[in-house]
Design a protein around this motif. Structure first.
Motif, PDB file in Angstrom:
ATOM      1  N   TYR A  90       9.400  63.929  62.186  1.00  0.00           N
ATOM      2  CA  TYR A  90       8.624  64.494  61.068  1.00  0.00           C
ATOM      3  C   TYR A  90       9.576  65.017  60.011  1.00  0.00           C
ATOM      4  N   GLY A 139      11.423  67.520  57.842  1.00  0.00           N
ATOM      5  CA  GLY A 139      11.801  68.920  58.078  1.00  0.00           C
ATOM      6  C   GLY A 139      12.310  69.157  59.489  1.00  0.00           C
ATOM      7  N   THR A 145      14.835  69.326  62.513  1.00  0.00           N
ATOM      8  CA  THR A 145      16.285  69.487  62.640  1.00  0.00           C
ATOM      9  C   THR A 145      16.791  68.416  63.602  1.00  0.00           C
ATOM     10  N   MET A 163      12.113  80.332  64.297  1.00  0.00           N
ATOM     11  CA  MET A 163      11.658  79.463  63.205  1.00  0.00           C
ATOM     12  C   MET A 163      11.672  78.031  63.735  1.00  0.00           C
ATOM     13  N   CYS A 164      10.863  77.818  64.768  1.00  0.00           N
ATOM     14  CA  CYS A 164      11.025  76.634  65.631  1.00  0.00           C
ATOM     15  C   CYS A 164      10.396  75.360  65.100  1.00  0.00           C
ATOM     16  N   ARG A 172       8.295  72.393  65.063  1.00  0.00           N
ATOM     17  CA  ARG A 172       7.534  71.805  66.174  1.00  0.00           C
ATOM     18  C   ARG A 172       8.282  71.909  67.499  1.00  0.00           C
ATOM     19  N   THR A 232      12.042  71.640  68.284  1.00  0.00           N
ATOM     20  CA  THR A 232      13.246  70.885  68.683  1.00  0.00           C
ATOM     21  C   THR A 232      14.196  71.742  69.532  1.00  0.00           C
ATOM     22  N   ASP A 292       6.931  80.267  65.012  1.00  0.00           N
ATOM     23  CA  ASP A 292       7.022  79.832  63.617  1.00  0.00           C
ATOM     24  C   ASP A 292       5.793  80.376  62.906  1.00  0.00           C
ATOM     25  N   GLN A 293       5.928  80.636  61.626  1.00  0.00           N
ATOM     26  CA  GLN A 293       4.764  81.109  60.881  1.00  0.00           C
ATOM     27  C   GLN A 293       3.775  79.974  60.597  1.00  0.00           C
ATOM     28  N   GLY A 318       8.486  85.518  61.587  1.00  0.00           N
ATOM     29  CA  GLY A 318       9.685  86.076  62.209  1.00  0.00           C
ATOM     30  C   GLY A 318       9.774  87.590  62.167  1.00  0.00           C
ATOM     31  N   ASP A 344      17.400  77.031  62.767  1.00  0.00           N
ATOM     32  CA  ASP A 344      17.776  76.315  61.546  1.00  0.00           C
ATOM     33  C   ASP A 344      16.866  76.908  60.471  1.00  0.00           C
ATOM     34  N   PRO A 387      14.984  77.984  56.942  1.00  0.00           N
ATOM     35  CA  PRO A 387      14.444  77.130  55.880  1.00  0.00           C
ATOM     36  C   PRO A 387      15.521  76.863  54.832  1.00  0.00           C
TER      37      PRO A 387
HETATM   38  C1  LIG Z   1      14.350  73.966  58.775  1.00  0.00           C
HETATM   39  S1  LIG Z   1      12.779  74.287  59.442  1.00  0.00           S
HETATM   40  C2  LIG Z   1      13.107  74.332  61.185  1.00  0.00           C
HETATM   41  C3  LIG Z   1      12.701  73.052  61.822  1.00  0.00           C
HETATM   42  C4  LIG Z   1      12.772  73.081  63.329  1.00  0.00           C
HETATM   43  N1  LIG Z   1      14.099  73.358  63.817  1.00  0.00           N
HETATM   44  C5  LIG Z   1      12.293  71.753  63.872  1.00  0.00           C
HETATM   45  O1  LIG Z   1      13.120  70.910  64.252  1.00  0.00           O
HETATM   46  O2  LIG Z   1      11.065  71.526  63.868  1.00  0.00           O
HETATM   47  C6  LIG Z   1      12.506  75.986  59.070  1.00  0.00           C
HETATM   48  C7  LIG Z   1      11.231  76.556  59.665  1.00  0.00           C
HETATM   49  O3  LIG Z   1      11.152  77.932  59.314  1.00  0.00           O
HETATM   50  C8  LIG Z   1       9.786  78.280  59.258  1.00  0.00           C
HETATM   51  N2  LIG Z   1       9.692  79.566  58.559  1.00  0.00           N
HETATM   52  C9  LIG Z   1       9.967  79.848  57.263  1.00  0.00           C
HETATM   53  N3  LIG Z   1       9.826  81.163  57.023  1.00  0.00           N
HETATM   54  C10 LIG Z   1       9.425  81.736  58.188  1.00  0.00           C
HETATM   55  C11 LIG Z   1       9.133  83.061  58.599  1.00  0.00           C
HETATM   56  N4  LIG Z   1       9.187  84.096  57.746  1.00  0.00           N
HETATM   57  N5  LIG Z   1       8.781  83.280  59.884  1.00  0.00           N
HETATM   58  C12 LIG Z   1       8.711  82.251  60.787  1.00  0.00           C
HETATM   59  N6  LIG Z   1       8.959  80.979  60.448  1.00  0.00           N
HETATM   60  C13 LIG Z   1       9.337  80.713  59.187  1.00  0.00           C
HETATM   61  C14 LIG Z   1       9.155  77.092  58.557  1.00  0.00           C
HETATM   62  O4  LIG Z   1       7.764  77.040  58.801  1.00  0.00           O
HETATM   63  C15 LIG Z   1       9.929  75.921  59.177  1.00  0.00           C
HETATM   64  O5  LIG Z   1       9.233  75.395  60.279  1.00  0.00           O
END
Ligand SMILES: C[S@@+](CC[C@H](N)C(=O)[O-])C[C@H]1O[C@@H](n2cnc3c(N)ncnc32)[C@H](O)[C@@H]1O
Length: 337
Positions: free
Chosen positions: A104, A106, A108, A138-139, A141, A143, A159-160, A227, A245, A247
């Protein structure tokens, strides 16, 4: 004795050059953790990238630690110019494809995720053989969670983005069912101040039916929660390692529908909460886009919340090109008290 590591190739040749730098740093960190020297050289053989190092005879524990290396394809021992294969990456607890199948925007990269797990592990006081608990706050889906489960560890993913968490949970359930892995699923509603703060979805499972029967199980817990609110759900340390990882400020803007603080503000809010959730001796590895978060600021914020920021071989010079508008860096910090 001389050892040579053949590295996994990467499809993107520009990233390949960056991957070599990360692979070298990772091997240095793993060698240091396993009590070996940390002099790692890059070599080219048959137009392929290799890493070489000298060490005494490696015991089983050292080998299995080194074979966590995300970039490793096969580790060889070199004697009089001849290479003898020792082993490839460690076997996966559930299935090698677990973190790979979901694709998908986004997501990582799985190799990079395993690299982050290794840096956090190497910086921490913990060993890989204890069933550690890894949290990715900030997981997306999941990974990180799936990569951690494959090491035989427990995983917490938050994750939010409720839709992302739901996708991750549905995928994991399908995976368990498809592979006929014995498991239970449960939900726990967590309240704070009389209101529902989150619903924790937990799967409990084992790699074999025998282990499941003997109670030698692992758990994955995921929930949709921002978070900065995790402290409402967990009031004491719940993990040994935190890997995220962050945002990039390109595709995943922080704040969702709630409000939109800058990435810097967001980090100020979440870091004090996250550090409290990590056991003493635990370590946090965060990756971020240097175009939206300055590395010295991220490290400074980690230090402000009491983390001992890791530097020196293995932990510095990790900035690398990912794609247009994204140059990623990694910061690692250890909770000493
Ligand atoms: C780079 S992506 C991480 C992707 C993840 N490692 C993956 O492989 O699916 C950053 C993530 O941070 C989440 N995010 C952004 N701000 C957040 C917050 N304040 N609290 C929790 N999650 C947050 C986003 O929804 C996004 O899924």
């Amino acid at each position: 004795m001389k050892y040579c590591a053949l590295l996994r190739p990467h499809a993107n040749s520009r990233y390949q050059a960056e991957a070599l730098k990360l692979a070298r740093a990772e091997l240095i960190a793993l060698l240091a953790k396993s009590g070996c020297g940390t002099d790692v050289r890059c070599e080219t053989r048959a137009d392929t990238d290799w890493l070489a190092f000298e060490a005494g005879a490696l015991d089983e524990g050292q080998l299995s630690l080194l074979c966590l290396a995300a970039h490793l394809y096969v580790l060889f021992e070199e004697t009089e110019g001849a290479l003898r294969p020792l082993r490839g990456q460690n076997a996966a607890y559930l299935g090698e494809d677990l973190p790979l199948v979901l694709k998908y925007k986004g997501k990582t990269n799985e190799t990079f995720t395993a690299f982050l797990l290794n840096l956090a592990l190497c910086a921490s006081d913990f060993g890989p053989d204890e069933p550690l608990a890894v949290m990715d706050p900030m997981c997306g889906r999941g990974t990180t969670a799936f990569a951690a489960l494959n090491r035989g560890w427990n995983a917490l993913g938050f994750d939010q983005d409720a839709a992302a968490v739901d996708e991750g949970l549905k995928y994991f359930k399908r995976y368990l069912e498809y592979h006929r892995i014995k498991h239970t699923a449960s939900d726990q509603s967590m309240t704070a101040g009389g209101k529902q703060a989150a619903v924790l979805h937990t799967f409990r499972f084992a790699s074999t039916p025998e282990a499941y029967r003997d109670g030698d199980t692992r758990a994955l817990t995921m929930a949709a929660i921002p978070g900065d609110r995790l402290g409402l759900v967990y009031r004491k340390p719940c993990c040994h390692l935190i890997v995220a990882d962050l945002p990039y400020g390109v595709q995943h803007a922080p704040g969702g529908g709630r409000r939109r603080p800058s990435l810097e503000d967001m980090l100020y809010e979440v870091l004090p909460v996250w550090v409290e959730l990590m056991h003493t001796g635990g370590a946090m590895a965060l990756s971020f886009n240097v175009n939206t978060l300055r590395p010295e600021m991220v490290r400074g914020m980690m230090a402000e919340v009491g983390l001992d920021v890791s530097d020196g071989p293995g932990y510095e010079g990790l900035g690398h090109w990912v794609e247009q508008a994204i140059t990623r860096d990694v910061a690692v910090g250890v909770r000493r008290f």
